[in-house]
Enzyme design. Structure first.
Site, short mmCIF file in Angstrom:
data_model
loop_
_atom_site.label_atom_id
_atom_site.label_comp_id
_atom_site.label_asym_id
_atom_site.label_seq_id
_atom_site.Cartn_x
_atom_site.Cartn_y
_atom_site.Cartn_z
N ASN A 12 0.88 -1.17 0.00
CA ASN A 12 0.00 0.00 0.00
C ASN A 12 0.91 1.22 0.00
O ASN A 12 1.43 1.63 1.04
CB ASN A 12 -0.91 -0.02 1.22
CG ASN A 12 -1.87 1.15 1.27
OD1 ASN A 12 -1.79 2.08 0.45
ND2 ASN A 12 -2.78 1.13 2.22
N ARG A 104 -2.55 -2.11 -3.53
CA ARG A 104 -3.75 -1.32 -3.35
C ARG A 104 -3.67 -0.11 -4.29
O ARG A 104 -2.71 0.64 -4.26
CB ARG A 104 -3.85 -0.82 -1.91
CG ARG A 104 -5.10 0.04 -1.69
CD ARG A 104 -4.96 0.91 -0.47
NE ARG A 104 -6.16 1.74 -0.29
CZ ARG A 104 -6.15 2.91 0.35
NH1 ARG A 104 -5.04 3.39 0.84
NH2 ARG A 104 -7.26 3.59 0.48
N HIS A 193 -12.77 2.85 -0.15
CA HIS A 193 -12.75 1.83 0.91
C HIS A 193 -13.40 0.52 0.44
O HIS A 193 -13.91 -0.26 1.23
CB HIS A 193 -13.48 2.30 2.18
CG HIS A 193 -12.85 3.46 2.87
ND1 HIS A 193 -13.59 4.44 3.50
CD2 HIS A 193 -11.56 3.82 3.02
CE1 HIS A 193 -12.79 5.35 4.02
NE2 HIS A 193 -11.54 5.00 3.74
N MET A 296 -11.12 10.09 18.39
CA MET A 296 -12.40 9.92 19.08
C MET A 296 -12.21 9.66 20.57
O MET A 296 -13.05 10.06 21.40
CB MET A 296 -13.18 8.77 18.44
CG MET A 296 -14.61 8.62 18.95
SD MET A 296 -15.64 10.12 18.74
CE MET A 296 -15.89 10.11 16.96
N VAL A 344 -12.48 3.57 14.50
CA VAL A 344 -13.53 4.07 15.38
C VAL A 344 -14.66 3.05 15.49
O VAL A 344 -15.15 2.75 16.59
CB VAL A 344 -14.07 5.42 14.86
CG1 VAL A 344 -15.27 5.89 15.68
CG2 VAL A 344 -12.97 6.48 14.90
N GLU A 397 -8.23 -5.26 5.16
CA GLU A 397 -8.06 -4.91 3.75
C GLU A 397 -6.87 -5.64 3.13
O GLU A 397 -6.91 -6.02 1.96
CB GLU A 397 -7.91 -3.40 3.61
CG GLU A 397 -9.17 -2.64 4.00
CD GLU A 397 -8.99 -1.14 4.01
OE1 GLU A 397 -9.22 -0.52 2.97
OE2 GLU A 397 -8.62 -0.60 5.07
#
Length: 411
Positions: A12, A104, A193, A296, A344, A397
């Protein structure tokens, strides 16, 4: 490729980084499926800067993570450094067990609907798409060319973020603008995605004990970048990101959905340039624009301390999530599951609880005890009585890219 070649190196390549994993796709002798055993994982970052960093973990040997710092001039040097680390563990790129390298690639447009063996024509098409993916495709191309130079004899496979979303019907993919203008400049909703949405929707069906063709799933990929998808019977029928990854949900630094006239207003009234607006909406908006934080965990900590700005940012984030859950429920007609994934989605229990709170009439509910459990395994967090399953499904992924790559070169 030899009969014993069962390993896939997944790359990637970013503008200044290379993430990589080496996986063994040797079929499981019991189930016949590909195991996807990780042999090594790593990251090269700050490529081209004065001090670059390489972190490498040799999982096959059970060794400790190795970290080195020093100048790494470009992607060619980065991949050579990765190759050296793998060789030190007996996993070198010259191994006859290496079947292929999977890359990717963020944007494949409409032409690439499946993983594709890379040749000159494929590379040329990926280059042609640079104007609609200026931050990502150039780095992906650099990684591909570098890997080709290192192993010109090995199949190089492109797995596209956009491919899973090419099943969207035209009425979901098109913007309501002049058709000739849109077609001339390839303006439409592509979605991103895709490898995550494909993997998670399939795993959610497995969690329910059903074939993907029997299940309708809303996937919520919530990381620093965030996207939602409506998946009907294993096929994407709508997704929140559009021409670029800016559209849709509130994200860490991206605004998500916004009135397009805001850009004109900022240029006229604030005197901002196109580049200024681009930076504002992509890097200074979202959670960081609303409250100064895009983590978060930190936002929740601030909320617990009574910080109203953090509370408002959280509420805006959740409000957008609810809107997409409702919209995709309407699009699908019947929803079997809502699946949370990515950083998240997998780890922030308050986000999951808040996103479905008040949606009981739609069949959604979260069991507080199940939601509080931390686990790396796919799991249901909805009570038994809930009409719609709510799931937490860790995304993978790299495994998805490795599986698609291995299946293609063994077809």
């Amino acid at each position: 490729m030899t009969a014993t070649a069962t390993r896939v190196l997944v790359l990637n390549s970013g503008s200044s980084s290379v993430k990589y994993q080496l996986l063994d796709m040797k079929p499981d002798p019991v189930g016949g499926s590909t195991a996807g055993t990780r042999l090594a994982v790593g990251l090269v970052e700050r490529i081209g800067e004065e001090t670059s960093r390489l972190a490498h973990t040799p999982l096959a040997t059970g060794g400790d993570k190795r970290e080195t710092e020093g100048p790494i001039a470009d992607h060619e040097a980065a991949l050579k450094a990765v190759a050296a680390e793998l060789s030190a563990d007996g996993l070198g790129l010259d191994s006859p067990q290496l079947a292929a390298i999977g890359h990717r690639v963020v944007h494949g447009g409409l032409k690439f609907t499946a993983p594709t063996v890379i040749d000159d024509a494929v590379l040329k098409e990926i280059e042609r798409l640079v104007p609609v993916a200026p931050l990502h495709n150039p780095a992906n191309i650099t990684g591909i060319r570098t890997a080709q130079a290192l192993r010109p004899d090995l199949p190089q496979v492109a797995v596209f973020d956009t491919a899973f979303h090419t099943t969207m019907p035209e009425y979901a993919a098109r913007y309501a603008i002049d058709v000739e203008t849109a077609d001339a400049h390839r303006i439409r909703r592509y979605g991103f995605h895709g490898t995550s949405h494909a993997y998670v929707s399939r795993k959610t069906a497995e969690l329910l004990g059903k074939d993907p063709s029997e299940v309708n799933v809303i996937v919520l990929h919530l990381g620093n970048g965030a996207s939602a998808s409506a998946v009907a019977g294993g096929r994407c029928v709508d997704t929140s990101m559009g021409l670029t990854p800016l559209e849709g949900l509130v994200m860490g630094t991206r605004s998500g959905d916004i009135d397009p006239a805001v850009t004109f207003h900022l240029k006229r009234v604030a005197g901002m340039s196109e580049d200024d607006v681009d930076v504002l909406l992509n890097k200074k908006s979202g959670l960081v624009g609303l409250c100064g934080d895009n983590d978060m965990r930190e936002i929740r900590r601030r909320i617990d301390e009574g910080d109203e700005r953090a509370r408002l940012a959280f509420d805006i984030y959740i409000h957008r999530l609810k809107k997409y859950i409702g919209a995709y429920t309407a699009v699908l007609g019947r929803v079997d599951a809502v699946a949370f994934t990515a950083g998240v989605g997998e780890n922030a229990a308050p986000v999951r609880a808040a996103a479905v709170a008040g949606l009981e009439e739609m069949g959604l509910a979260v069991d507080a005890d199940l939601n509080a459990v931390r686990s790396g395994e796919p799991r249901l967090i909805s009570p038994e009585y809930a009409r719609v399953a709510v799931a937490v499904v860790p995304t993978d992924e790299e495994l998805e890219i490795a599986q698609q790559t291995y299946a293609l070169v063994n077809a």
